[in-house]
Design a protein around this motif. Structure first.
Motif, PDB file in Angstrom:
ATOM      1  N   SER A   1      47.680  29.419  46.800  1.00  0.00           N
ATOM      2  CA  SER A   1      47.016  30.464  47.546  1.00  0.00           C
ATOM      3  C   SER A   1      46.977  31.754  46.582  1.00  0.00           C
ATOM      4  CB  SER A   1      47.869  29.988  48.555  1.00  0.00           C
ATOM      5  OG  SER A   1      49.091  31.031  47.704  1.00  0.00           O
ATOM      6  N   SER A   2      47.111  31.981  45.759  1.00  0.00           N
ATOM      7  CA  SER A   2      46.362  32.978  44.622  1.00  0.00           C
ATOM      8  C   SER A   2      45.521  32.422  43.987  1.00  0.00           C
ATOM      9  CB  SER A   2      47.918  33.449  43.848  1.00  0.00           C
ATOM     10  OG  SER A   2      48.117  32.183  43.115  1.00  0.00           O
ATOM     11  N   LEU A   3      44.740  31.252  44.283  1.00  0.00           N
ATOM     12  CA  LEU A   3      43.505  30.767  43.135  1.00  0.00           C
ATOM     13  C   LEU A   3      42.579  32.537  43.271  1.00  0.00           C
ATOM     14  CD1 LEU A   3      42.799  28.323  41.476  1.00  0.00           C
ATOM     15  CD2 LEU A   3      41.572  27.623  43.826  1.00  0.00           C
ATOM     16  N   VAL A   4      41.390  32.365  42.956  1.00  0.00           N
ATOM     17  CA  VAL A   4      40.471  32.799  42.929  1.00  0.00           C
ATOM     18  C   VAL A   4      39.263  32.176  42.386  1.00  0.00           C
ATOM     19  CG1 VAL A   4      39.252  35.135  42.272  1.00  0.00           C
ATOM     20  CG2 VAL A   4      41.763  35.279  42.025  1.00  0.00           C
ATOM     21  N   TRP A   5      39.164  31.529  41.343  1.00  0.00           N
ATOM     22  CA  TRP A   5      37.651  30.391  41.344  1.00  0.00           C
ATOM     23  C   TRP A   5      38.494  29.759  40.415  1.00  0.00           C
ATOM     24  CZ3 TRP A   5      37.120  30.941  36.382  1.00  0.00           C
ATOM     25  CH2 TRP A   5      37.052  32.271  35.823  1.00  0.00           C
ATOM     26  N   LEU A   6      37.615  28.467  40.360  1.00  0.00           N
ATOM     27  CA  LEU A   6      38.257  26.996  39.048  1.00  0.00           C
ATOM     28  C   LEU A   6      36.596  26.976  38.850  1.00  0.00           C
ATOM     29  CD1 LEU A   6      40.495  25.418  37.617  1.00  0.00           C
ATOM     30  CD2 LEU A   6      39.887  23.806  40.084  1.00  0.00           C
TER      31      LEU A   6
ATOM     32  N   ALA B   1      32.942  23.652  41.468  1.00  0.00           N
ATOM     33  CA  ALA B   1      33.735  25.220  41.209  1.00  0.00           C
ATOM     34  C   ALA B   1      33.566  25.030  43.246  1.00  0.00           C
ATOM     35  CB  ALA B   1      32.390  26.267  40.911  1.00  0.00           C
ATOM     36  N   LEU B   2      34.637  26.042  42.704  1.00  0.00           N
ATOM     37  CA  LEU B   2      35.549  26.432  43.943  1.00  0.00           C
ATOM     38  C   LEU B   2      36.130  27.808  43.847  1.00  0.00           C
ATOM     39  CD1 LEU B   2      38.071  23.665  44.254  1.00  0.00           C
ATOM     40  CD2 LEU B   2      36.610  23.396  45.721  1.00  0.00           C
ATOM     41  N   VAL B   3      36.049  28.402  45.168  1.00  0.00           N
ATOM     42  CA  VAL B   3      35.851  29.943  45.533  1.00  0.00           C
ATOM     43  C   VAL B   3      36.555  30.223  46.627  1.00  0.00           C
ATOM     44  CG1 VAL B   3      34.914  32.376  45.658  1.00  0.00           C
ATOM     45  CG2 VAL B   3      34.288  30.261  43.970  1.00  0.00           C
ATOM     46  N   TYR B   4      37.861  30.449  45.767  1.00  0.00           N
ATOM     47  CA  TYR B   4      39.020  30.547  47.565  1.00  0.00           C
ATOM     48  C   TYR B   4      39.443  32.426  47.700  1.00  0.00           C
ATOM     49  CZ  TYR B   4      43.368  30.490  50.110  1.00  0.00           C
ATOM     50  OH  TYR B   4      43.813  31.198  51.227  1.00  0.00           O
ATOM     51  N   ARG B   5      38.655  32.624  48.782  1.00  0.00           N
ATOM     52  CA  ARG B   5      38.778  34.171  49.270  1.00  0.00           C
ATOM     53  C   ARG B   5      39.566  33.899  50.099  1.00  0.00           C
ATOM     54  NH1 ARG B   5      33.603  32.383  49.390  1.00  0.00           N
ATOM     55  NH2 ARG B   5      32.121  33.490  47.957  1.00  0.00           N
ATOM     56  N   SER B   6      41.207  34.619  49.356  1.00  0.00           N
ATOM     57  CA  SER B   6      42.011  34.858  50.252  1.00  0.00           C
ATOM     58  C   SER B   6      42.039  35.253  51.633  1.00  0.00           C
ATOM     59  CB  SER B   6      43.703  35.314  49.959  1.00  0.00           C
ATOM     60  OG  SER B   6      43.326  36.368  49.127  1.00  0.00           O
ATOM     61  N   TYR B   7      40.383  36.647  51.405  1.00  0.00           N
ATOM     62  CA  TYR B   7      40.984  37.728  53.023  1.00  0.00           C
ATOM     63  C   TYR B   7      39.592  36.877  53.281  1.00  0.00           C
ATOM     64  CZ  TYR B   7      36.427  39.405  49.953  1.00  0.00           C
ATOM     65  OH  TYR B   7      35.444  38.859  49.452  1.00  0.00           O
ATOM     66  N   ASP B   8      39.181  36.382  53.412  1.00  0.00           N
ATOM     67  CA  ASP B   8      38.425  35.386  54.311  1.00  0.00           C
ATOM     68  C   ASP B   8      39.407  33.799  54.727  1.00  0.00           C
ATOM     69  OD1 ASP B   8      35.746  35.139  55.545  1.00  0.00           O
ATOM     70  OD2 ASP B   8      35.176  33.763  53.981  1.00  0.00           O
ATOM     71  N   GLY B   9      40.115  32.969  53.829  1.00  0.00           N
ATOM     72  CA  GLY B   9      39.984  32.328  54.515  1.00  0.00           C
ATOM     73  C   GLY B   9      39.488  31.096  54.562  1.00  0.00           C
ATOM     74  N   THR B  10      38.682  31.448  53.422  1.00  0.00           N
ATOM     75  CA  THR B  10      37.763  30.390  53.292  1.00  0.00           C
ATOM     76  C   THR B  10      37.499  29.420  51.979  1.00  0.00           C
ATOM     77  OG1 THR B  10      35.860  31.829  52.951  1.00  0.00           O
ATOM     78  CG2 THR B  10      35.978  31.424  55.087  1.00  0.00           C
ATOM     79  N   LEU B  11      36.864  28.433  51.666  1.00  0.00           N
ATOM     80  CA  LEU B  11      37.306  27.727  49.981  1.00  0.00           C
ATOM     81  C   LEU B  11      35.532  26.913  50.031  1.00  0.00           C
ATOM     82  CD1 LEU B  11      38.725  26.258  48.221  1.00  0.00           C
ATOM     83  CD2 LEU B  11      39.392  24.410  48.651  1.00  0.00           C
ATOM     84  N   THR B  12      35.274  27.388  49.310  1.00  0.00           N
ATOM     85  CA  THR B  12      33.574  27.418  48.715  1.00  0.00           C
ATOM     86  C   THR B  12      33.799  26.594  47.885  1.00  0.00           C
ATOM     87  OG1 THR B  12      32.673  29.406  49.396  1.00  0.00           O
ATOM     88  CG2 THR B  12      31.346  28.241  48.721  1.00  0.00           C
TER      89      THR B  12
ATOM     90  N   ARG C   1      40.505  31.164  37.376  1.00  0.00           N
ATOM     91  CA  ARG C   1      42.074  32.527  37.719  1.00  0.00           C
ATOM     92  C   ARG C   1      42.738  32.841  38.701  1.00  0.00           C
ATOM     93  NH1 ARG C   1      37.450  37.917  37.432  1.00  0.00           N
ATOM     94  NH2 ARG C   1      38.643  38.864  36.291  1.00  0.00           N
ATOM     95  N   LEU C   2      43.701  33.119  38.249  1.00  0.00           N
ATOM     96  CA  LEU C   2      44.876  33.208  39.730  1.00  0.00           C
ATOM     97  C   LEU C   2      45.302  34.824  39.434  1.00  0.00           C
ATOM     98  CD1 LEU C   2      46.222  30.347  38.295  1.00  0.00           C
ATOM     99  CD2 LEU C   2      45.305  30.065  40.672  1.00  0.00           C
ATOM    100  N   VAL C   3      45.630  35.238  40.656  1.00  0.00           N
ATOM    101  CA  VAL C   3      46.468  36.411  41.123  1.00  0.00           C
ATOM    102  C   VAL C   3      47.501  35.797  40.983  1.00  0.00           C
ATOM    103  CG1 VAL C   3      46.999  38.066  42.156  1.00  0.00           C
ATOM    104  CG2 VAL C   3      44.656  36.804  42.393  1.00  0.00           C
ATOM    105  N   GLU C   4      48.564  36.722  39.543  1.00  0.00           N
ATOM    106  CA  GLU C   4      49.610  37.117  39.326  1.00  0.00           C
ATOM    107  C   GLU C   4      50.735  38.069  39.328  1.00  0.00           C
ATOM    108  OE1 GLU C   4      50.384  34.727  36.039  1.00  0.00           O
ATOM    109  OE2 GLU C   4      50.232  32.528  36.847  1.00  0.00           O
TER     110      GLU C   4
ATOM    111  N   ALA D   1      38.310  17.461  41.544  1.00  0.00           N
ATOM    112  CA  ALA D   1      40.154  16.949  42.186  1.00  0.00           C
ATOM    113  C   ALA D   1      40.652  17.148  40.872  1.00  0.00           C
ATOM    114  CB  ALA D   1      39.858  15.662  42.664  1.00  0.00           C
ATOM    115  N   GLN D   2      40.784  16.222  40.098  1.00  0.00           N
ATOM    116  CA  GLN D   2      41.791  16.464  38.406  1.00  0.00           C
ATOM    117  C   GLN D   2      42.782  17.520  38.858  1.00  0.00           C
ATOM    118  OE1 GLN D   2      39.474  14.418  36.112  1.00  0.00           O
ATOM    119  NE2 GLN D   2      40.404  12.131  36.578  1.00  0.00           N
ATOM    120  N   ALA D   3      40.796  18.558  38.136  1.00  0.00           N
ATOM    121  CA  ALA D   3      41.592  19.963  37.700  1.00  0.00           C
ATOM    122  C   ALA D   3      42.308  20.446  38.875  1.00  0.00           C
ATOM    123  CB  ALA D   3      40.473  20.948  37.276  1.00  0.00           C
TER     124      ALA D   3
END
Length: 304
Positions: A211-216, A66-77, A226-229, A198-200
């Motif tokens: 850059s609008s990703l929330v999580w995958l 899984a991936l979690v992107y925090r735009s306000y944090d600038g980090t990818l977990t 989940r994306l921000v639109e 990686a394929q996803a």
């Protein structure tokens, strides 16, 4: 009946004061999260190629699921299930010991809001149901007479945002019951080996700015993103053929306040402030009544 409604309203609020205070205050903090996320998104700042590079660098064995992107944090977990995960700076690629203090606070607030950090989700649900009953009892007591008093302000706050004070606990209970008002998605067709992370990432990145990703992550037997639109958190199913939009889960969107960006976040902030005020003024009205009753009690007569 009004007197009975008032007594039930008072004692129900007193019984659930502590858990309600935790749920409401943490909800107030979490209300700012959609605004933080949408306000910090910089278009084209995170591409699929960049994410794949970070995965190859920090997860060479492909253990992350899984991936979690925090735009306000600038980090990818990069989450790897029970074995934990790796948090990296999305810009520099440098590994970090964990998310920032702000992100950690948001995570703690979410744990408190959902289960009080002690696996007491049942108590959160019971408190939420009590909150809904309190609102309904307040309405059954009839149209109030507003006055510039503590009780007057308590009633004015309750009636001023009555639809939202009903909607917040109601949507929370619907979420707990799994009600989405959406058509249940069809079971995913068997398509051989499941998609690798990686394929996803590559599939989602074909048509969307990451850059609008929330999580995958995997969910319900399929990979979901989940994306921000336009300020709204949208959910997509990721398949080898592309991504498919899922029907909106309106109870979740309304409860979390992430359906209209800063506007829906502001709605939840105002609602949380009002509910905090209702709880505080209600408790103070009861305490003041107790102090007055004690002051009116006659002093014991001294023996002759």
């Amino acid at each position: 009946m009004k007197a009975w409604f008032l007594k039930l309203h008072r004692w129900l609020a007193l019984i659930f004061t502590a858990p309600l205070a935790v749920v409401i205050v943490t909800g107030l903090v979490l209300s700012f999260e959609p605004w933080l996320v949408t306000g910090a998104i910089v278009p084209d700042s995170l591409s699929a190629e960049r994410v794949q590079t970070l995965l190859a660098q920090h997860d060479p064995n492909g253990q992350a699921r899984a991936l979690v992107y925090r735009s306000y944090d600038g980090t990818l977990t990069m989450g790897a299930g029970r074995s934990g995960g790796v948090t990296v700076d999305a810009a520099s690629g440098e590994a970090k010991p964990g998310p920032s203090t702000l992100a950690a606070v948001m995570g703690t607030m979410r744990g408190l809001h959902e289960r009080l950090l002690i696996d007491a989700g049942w108590l959160v649900i019971a408190s939420t149901a009590a909150m809904l009953v309190l609102v309904l009892l307040g309405g059954l007591m009839g149209w109030p007479r507003f006055a510039n008093t503590l009780g007057g302000w308590h009633k004015a706050m309750a009636w001023g945002l009555l639809p939202l004070t009903v909607l917040s606990p109601l949507t929370a209970l619907l979420m707990a019951a799994g009600v989405t008002f959406a058509t249940p998605p069809a079971a995913p067709a068997a398509q051989g080996a499941p998609l690798k992370l990686a394929q996803a990432v590559d599939i989602v990145g074909r048509d969307h700015d990451l850059s609008s990703l929330v999580w995958l992550r995997p969910q319900g037997g399929r990979v979901m993103a989940r994306l921000v639109e336009d300020g709204e958190y949208r959910l997509y199913a990721v398949t080898p053929q592309g991504i498919q939009p899922m029907e909106r889960n309106w109870p979740r969107l309304w409860h979390e306040g992430n359906f209209a960006g800063a506007w829906s976040a502001a709605m939840n902030v105002i609602l949380s402030v009002v509910m905090t005020g209702l709880l505080a003024t209600g408790a103070w009205i009861w305490l003041r009544r107790q102090f007055r009753r004690r002051a009116r009690r006659p002093l014991p007569t001294a023996p002759a």
